[in-house]
Enzyme design. Structure first.
Site, PDB file in Angstrom:
ATOM      1  N   ASP A 186      62.372  -1.784 -23.809  1.00  0.00           N
ATOM      2  CA  ASP A 186      63.745  -1.605 -24.322  1.00  0.00           C
ATOM      3  C   ASP A 186      63.986  -0.313 -25.115  1.00  0.00           C
ATOM      4  O   ASP A 186      64.692  -0.347 -26.143  1.00  0.00           O
ATOM      5  CB  ASP A 186      64.141  -2.806 -25.186  1.00  0.00           C
ATOM      6  CG  ASP A 186      64.134  -4.119 -24.432  1.00  0.00           C
ATOM      7  OD1 ASP A 186      63.838  -4.107 -23.227  1.00  0.00           O
ATOM      8  OD2 ASP A 186      64.415  -5.167 -25.052  1.00  0.00           O
ATOM      9  N   LYS A 237      66.170  -7.492 -18.154  1.00  0.00           N
ATOM     10  CA  LYS A 237      65.880  -8.828 -18.672  1.00  0.00           C
ATOM     11  C   LYS A 237      67.039  -9.334 -19.530  1.00  0.00           C
ATOM     12  O   LYS A 237      67.544  -8.615 -20.391  1.00  0.00           O
ATOM     13  CB  LYS A 237      64.577  -8.808 -19.477  1.00  0.00           C
ATOM     14  CG  LYS A 237      64.595  -7.899 -20.697  1.00  0.00           C
ATOM     15  CD  LYS A 237      63.216  -7.891 -21.351  1.00  0.00           C
ATOM     16  CE  LYS A 237      63.162  -7.098 -22.619  1.00  0.00           C
ATOM     17  NZ  LYS A 237      64.025  -7.551 -23.711  1.00  0.00           N
ATOM     18  N   CYS A 265      61.686  -8.157 -29.208  1.00  0.00           N
ATOM     19  CA  CYS A 265      61.384  -8.145 -27.772  1.00  0.00           C
ATOM     20  C   CYS A 265      59.923  -7.811 -27.474  1.00  0.00           C
ATOM     21  O   CYS A 265      59.356  -8.316 -26.506  1.00  0.00           O
ATOM     22  CB  CYS A 265      62.337  -7.199 -27.049  1.00  0.00           C
ATOM     23  SG  CYS A 265      64.022  -7.852 -27.061  1.00  0.00           S
TER      24      CYS A 265
END
Ligand code: C5J
Length: 221
Positions: free
Chosen positions: A24, A129, A162
């Site tokens: 990310d 995701k 995450c």
């Protein structure tokens, strides 16, 4: 045994089973003027790791280690966004709303993109995701199995959300996981420190941690 200098002990490297997963590194989380900053976060902490993440990505590519990228994002019609995620808390802007760099965490929007400096190369796997963990509702597990990649180095943001969620998912699926200490960051320094400590506690209960230097040194050897 070839190993990577790591905590709580040397990571038992098997080079041909190794991949790097970069979590990310998206403009809205990391860049000044994006969604993260609009929520009052100090994004300079996250922006500061970009050179270390870049060095790790480039070192892995040079060593022939596959690089996999993830992006937290949702479909424009929000069909993969649980109401509980959209309505959580009391933020000024919610996922799907128009933010400073386009609709927040929506696939294809400018703010959702990975930083130009860390952009995936053609052919590198990019996992979109909808959750915090990269295994939930994605093909990541099957892709890793198909490629026989059992050992995973992790980098990216945020350490305790995450990155940690994905490491725990991977650990439960039988992967050996190594977190690159200086190539991950949190908006909250105390959360990063706690996450590193809890990952490697109890004999690497979730995984190992190591510096980018130590990882690249082992890959160069
Ligand atoms: C990530 C988040 N990538 N904190 N997302 O950690 O919502």
């Amino acid at each position: 045994m070839t190993g990577i200098r790591a905590l709580p002990y040397a990571f038992p490297l098997r080079r041909n089973e190794l991949a790097l997963i970069v979590i990310d590194m998206q403009r809205d989380f990391v860049e000044p003027g994006g969604f993260g900053e609009s929520l009052g976060n100090d994004v300079s902490r996250l922006f500061a790791i970009v050179p270390a993440v870049k060095r790790l990505i480039e070192g892995c590519r040079a060593a022939g280690v596959p690089v996999i990228h993830t992006q937290e994002c949702h479909q424009p019609d929000l069909s993969d966004l649980p109401a509980a995620k959209r309505h959580r808390g009391n933020p000024r802007l919610r996922i799907g709303d128009a933010g400073p760099m386009g609709r927040i965490l929506i696939a294809g929007e400018p703010g959702t993109a990975i930083l130009d400096d860390l952009a995936p190369l053609p052919g590198e796997l990019v996992i979109e995701k909808p959750g915090k963990g990269a295994f939930y509702a994605t093909s990541l597990g099957e892709e890793l199995k198909r490629r026989r990649l059992t050992q995973l180095i992790f980098a990216g943001v945020t350490t305790e959300v995450c990155v940690q969620t994905t490491m725990r998912e991977a650990n439960d699926r039988g992967h050996e996981c190594l977190l690159a200490e200086d190539a991950t960051e949190s908006y909250f320094p105390e959360f990063k420190a706690a996450t590193l400590a809890m990952i490697r506690a109890q004999g690497a209960i979730v995984g190992w941690t190591a510096s980018v230097d130590a990882i690249l040194e082992a890959l160069d050897a």
